[in-house]
Design a protein around this motif. Structure first.
Motif, PDB file in Angstrom:
ATOM      1  N   TRP A 109       0.824  -1.202   0.000  1.00  0.00           N
ATOM      2  CA  TRP A 109       0.000   0.000   0.000  1.00  0.00           C
ATOM      3  C   TRP A 109       0.861   1.256   0.000  1.00  0.00           C
ATOM      4  O   TRP A 109       0.574   2.212  -0.722  1.00  0.00           O
ATOM      5  CB  TRP A 109      -0.928  -0.023   1.212  1.00  0.00           C
ATOM      6  CG  TRP A 109      -1.768   1.196   1.349  1.00  0.00           C
ATOM      7  CD1 TRP A 109      -2.806   1.580   0.544  1.00  0.00           C
ATOM      8  CD2 TRP A 109      -1.634   2.216   2.338  1.00  0.00           C
ATOM      9  NE1 TRP A 109      -3.330   2.777   0.986  1.00  0.00           N
ATOM     10  CE2 TRP A 109      -2.624   3.184   2.090  1.00  0.00           C
ATOM     11  CE3 TRP A 109      -0.783   2.397   3.414  1.00  0.00           C
ATOM     12  CZ2 TRP A 109      -2.779   4.313   2.867  1.00  0.00           C
ATOM     13  CZ3 TRP A 109      -0.932   3.517   4.198  1.00  0.00           C
ATOM     14  CH2 TRP A 109      -1.923   4.459   3.919  1.00  0.00           C
ATOM     15  N   LEU A 110       1.937   1.267   0.788  1.00  0.00           N
ATOM     16  CA  LEU A 110       2.824   2.429   0.829  1.00  0.00           C
ATOM     17  C   LEU A 110       3.522   2.649  -0.512  1.00  0.00           C
ATOM     18  O   LEU A 110       3.669   3.786  -0.967  1.00  0.00           O
ATOM     19  CB  LEU A 110       3.855   2.274   1.949  1.00  0.00           C
ATOM     20  CG  LEU A 110       3.327   2.383   3.368  1.00  0.00           C
ATOM     21  CD1 LEU A 110       4.428   2.043   4.367  1.00  0.00           C
ATOM     22  CD2 LEU A 110       2.747   3.750   3.634  1.00  0.00           C
ATOM     23  N   VAL A 111       3.943   1.568  -1.164  1.00  0.00           N
ATOM     24  CA  VAL A 111       4.607   1.691  -2.468  1.00  0.00           C
ATOM     25  C   VAL A 111       3.639   2.216  -3.517  1.00  0.00           C
ATOM     26  O   VAL A 111       3.969   3.111  -4.295  1.00  0.00           O
ATOM     27  CB  VAL A 111       5.215   0.331  -2.890  1.00  0.00           C
ATOM     28  CG1 VAL A 111       5.635   0.341  -4.350  1.00  0.00           C
ATOM     29  CG2 VAL A 111       6.384  -0.024  -1.999  1.00  0.00           C
ATOM     30  N   ILE A 112       2.424   1.673  -3.534  1.00  0.00           N
ATOM     31  CA  ILE A 112       1.423   2.136  -4.504  1.00  0.00           C
ATOM     32  C   ILE A 112       1.077   3.601  -4.261  1.00  0.00           C
ATOM     33  O   ILE A 112       0.957   4.394  -5.204  1.00  0.00           O
ATOM     34  CB  ILE A 112       0.166   1.245  -4.432  1.00  0.00           C
ATOM     35  CG1 ILE A 112       0.496  -0.142  -4.988  1.00  0.00           C
ATOM     36  CG2 ILE A 112      -1.001   1.870  -5.197  1.00  0.00           C
ATOM     37  CD1 ILE A 112      -0.569  -1.169  -4.734  1.00  0.00           C
ATOM     38  N   ARG A 113       0.930   3.989  -3.011  1.00  0.00           N
ATOM     39  CA  ARG A 113       0.626   5.377  -2.684  1.00  0.00           C
ATOM     40  C   ARG A 113       1.754   6.307  -3.104  1.00  0.00           C
ATOM     41  O   ARG A 113       1.517   7.398  -3.632  1.00  0.00           O
ATOM     42  CB  ARG A 113       0.360   5.503  -1.187  1.00  0.00           C
ATOM     43  CG  ARG A 113      -0.266   6.812  -0.813  1.00  0.00           C
ATOM     44  CD  ARG A 113      -0.630   6.838   0.633  1.00  0.00           C
ATOM     45  NE  ARG A 113       0.598   7.057   1.396  1.00  0.00           N
ATOM     46  CZ  ARG A 113       0.636   7.256   2.697  1.00  0.00           C
ATOM     47  NH1 ARG A 113      -0.468   7.211   3.397  1.00  0.00           N
ATOM     48  NH2 ARG A 113       1.770   7.477   3.313  1.00  0.00           N
ATOM     49  N   ALA A 114       3.007   5.869  -2.924  1.00  0.00           N
ATOM     50  CA  ALA A 114       4.147   6.695  -3.329  1.00  0.00           C
ATOM     51  C   ALA A 114       4.202   6.844  -4.841  1.00  0.00           C
ATOM     52  O   ALA A 114       4.489   7.940  -5.353  1.00  0.00           O
ATOM     53  CB  ALA A 114       5.445   6.084  -2.802  1.00  0.00           C
ATOM     54  N   ARG A 115       3.921   5.776  -5.569  1.00  0.00           N
ATOM     55  CA  ARG A 115       3.930   5.862  -7.036  1.00  0.00           C
ATOM     56  C   ARG A 115       2.829   6.790  -7.536  1.00  0.00           C
ATOM     57  O   ARG A 115       3.040   7.556  -8.488  1.00  0.00           O
ATOM     58  CB  ARG A 115       3.757   4.474  -7.647  1.00  0.00           C
ATOM     59  CG  ARG A 115       4.988   3.626  -7.538  1.00  0.00           C
ATOM     60  CD  ARG A 115       4.760   2.289  -8.196  1.00  0.00           C
ATOM     61  NE  ARG A 115       5.915   1.433  -7.970  1.00  0.00           N
ATOM     62  CZ  ARG A 115       5.928   0.136  -8.204  1.00  0.00           C
ATOM     63  NH1 ARG A 115       4.846  -0.455  -8.684  1.00  0.00           N
ATOM     64  NH2 ARG A 115       7.010  -0.571  -7.977  1.00  0.00           N
ATOM     65  N   ASN A 116       1.653   6.700  -6.946  1.00  0.00           N
ATOM     66  CA  ASN A 116       0.555   7.561  -7.367  1.00  0.00           C
ATOM     67  C   ASN A 116       0.833   9.037  -7.057  1.00  0.00           C
ATOM     68  O   ASN A 116       0.461   9.914  -7.823  1.00  0.00           O
ATOM     69  CB  ASN A 116      -0.747   7.140  -6.706  1.00  0.00           C
ATOM     70  CG  ASN A 116      -1.283   5.846  -7.290  1.00  0.00           C
ATOM     71  OD1 ASN A 116      -0.891   5.460  -8.393  1.00  0.00           O
ATOM     72  ND2 ASN A 116      -2.133   5.174  -6.543  1.00  0.00           N
ATOM     73  N   SER A 117       1.526   9.299  -5.963  1.00  0.00           N
ATOM     74  CA  SER A 117       1.830  10.697  -5.644  1.00  0.00           C
ATOM     75  C   SER A 117       2.899  11.243  -6.588  1.00  0.00           C
ATOM     76  O   SER A 117       2.901  12.431  -6.892  1.00  0.00           O
ATOM     77  CB  SER A 117       2.276  10.826  -4.192  1.00  0.00           C
ATOM     78  OG  SER A 117       3.522  10.208  -3.986  1.00  0.00           O
ATOM     79  N   LYS A 118       3.809  10.389  -7.066  1.00  0.00           N
ATOM     80  CA  LYS A 118       4.809  10.844  -8.056  1.00  0.00           C
ATOM     81  C   LYS A 118       4.143  11.186  -9.383  1.00  0.00           C
ATOM     82  O   LYS A 118       4.533  12.140 -10.046  1.00  0.00           O
ATOM     83  CB  LYS A 118       5.867   9.769  -8.280  1.00  0.00           C
ATOM     84  CG  LYS A 118       6.924   9.717  -7.221  1.00  0.00           C
ATOM     85  CD  LYS A 118       7.988   8.718  -7.592  1.00  0.00           C
ATOM     86  CE  LYS A 118       9.074   8.637  -6.534  1.00  0.00           C
ATOM     87  NZ  LYS A 118      10.099   7.653  -6.883  1.00  0.00           N
ATOM     88  N   ARG A 119       3.155  10.369  -9.784  1.00  0.00           N
ATOM     89  CA  ARG A 119       2.490  10.614 -11.046  1.00  0.00           C
ATOM     90  C   ARG A 119       1.693  11.911 -11.017  1.00  0.00           C
ATOM     91  O   ARG A 119       1.619  12.631 -12.012  1.00  0.00           O
ATOM     92  CB  ARG A 119       1.536   9.455 -11.367  1.00  0.00           C
ATOM     93  CG  ARG A 119       2.239   8.213 -11.790  1.00  0.00           C
ATOM     94  CD  ARG A 119       1.246   7.141 -12.137  1.00  0.00           C
ATOM     95  NE  ARG A 119       1.933   5.868 -12.225  1.00  0.00           N
ATOM     96  CZ  ARG A 119       1.348   4.713 -12.112  1.00  0.00           C
ATOM     97  NH1 ARG A 119       0.052   4.638 -11.904  1.00  0.00           N
ATOM     98  NH2 ARG A 119       2.044   3.609 -12.203  1.00  0.00           N
ATOM     99  N   SER A 120       1.047  12.171  -9.892  1.00  0.00           N
ATOM    100  CA  SER A 120       0.219  13.371  -9.805  1.00  0.00           C
ATOM    101  C   SER A 120       1.057  14.634  -9.657  1.00  0.00           C
ATOM    102  O   SER A 120       0.574  15.728  -9.948  1.00  0.00           O
ATOM    103  CB  SER A 120      -0.766  13.252  -8.645  1.00  0.00           C
ATOM    104  OG  SER A 120      -0.068  13.205  -7.425  1.00  0.00           O
ATOM    105  N   ALA A 121       2.299  14.494  -9.245  1.00  0.00           N
ATOM    106  CA  ALA A 121       3.148  15.675  -9.050  1.00  0.00           C
ATOM    107  C   ALA A 121       3.865  16.089 -10.281  1.00  0.00           C
ATOM    108  O   ALA A 121       3.677  16.151 -11.348  1.00  0.00           O
ATOM    109  CB  ALA A 121       4.224  15.388  -8.006  1.00  0.00           C
TER     110      ALA A 121
END
Length: 107
Positions: A95-107
């Motif tokens: 969950w932490l890895v997926i959340r980090a990847r999604n925050s990179k994409r949105s930034a």
């Protein structure tokens, strides 16, 4: 409100104090084990899980960890309880890895 450093200190002391009966359980005579078993399984280990997870990753994860431990232990025994904790940590890390990847994409 309690300061974070004070909260960590309190949780650390709870964690250390509740370890003492478990050490007594592990190193006691074989004849005395039934006297400690229920308290260790259903009081001291869940309190250790709660305080440890709370320090590690927050109260929400701690409550889930204790609930999963008690449920798995009650339904299937110690092996399932330990495996449930491993699965919980894997799920949290995913969950932490997926959340980090999604925050990179949105930034």
């Amino acid at each position: 409100m309690v300061i974070n450093a004070t909260k960590r200190s309190i949780l650390r002391w709870i964690h250390l104090i509740f370890t003492i009966p478990i050490l007594g359980y592990v190193y006691s005579q074989f004849v005395e084990l039934p006297n400690y078993a229920a308290a260790v399984r259903f009081v001291f280990v869940p309190v250790l899980i709660l305080s440890g997870y709370w320090m590690f990753s927050g109260v929400f994860f701690a409550i889930i960890g204790v609930a999963v431990w008690l449920g798995a232990y009650h339904l299937s025994g110690i092996g399932a309880a330990v495996l449930s904790q491993v699965a919980l940590f894997i799920a949290r890390k995913s969950w932490l890895v997926i959340r980090a990847r999604n925050s990179k994409r949105s930034a």
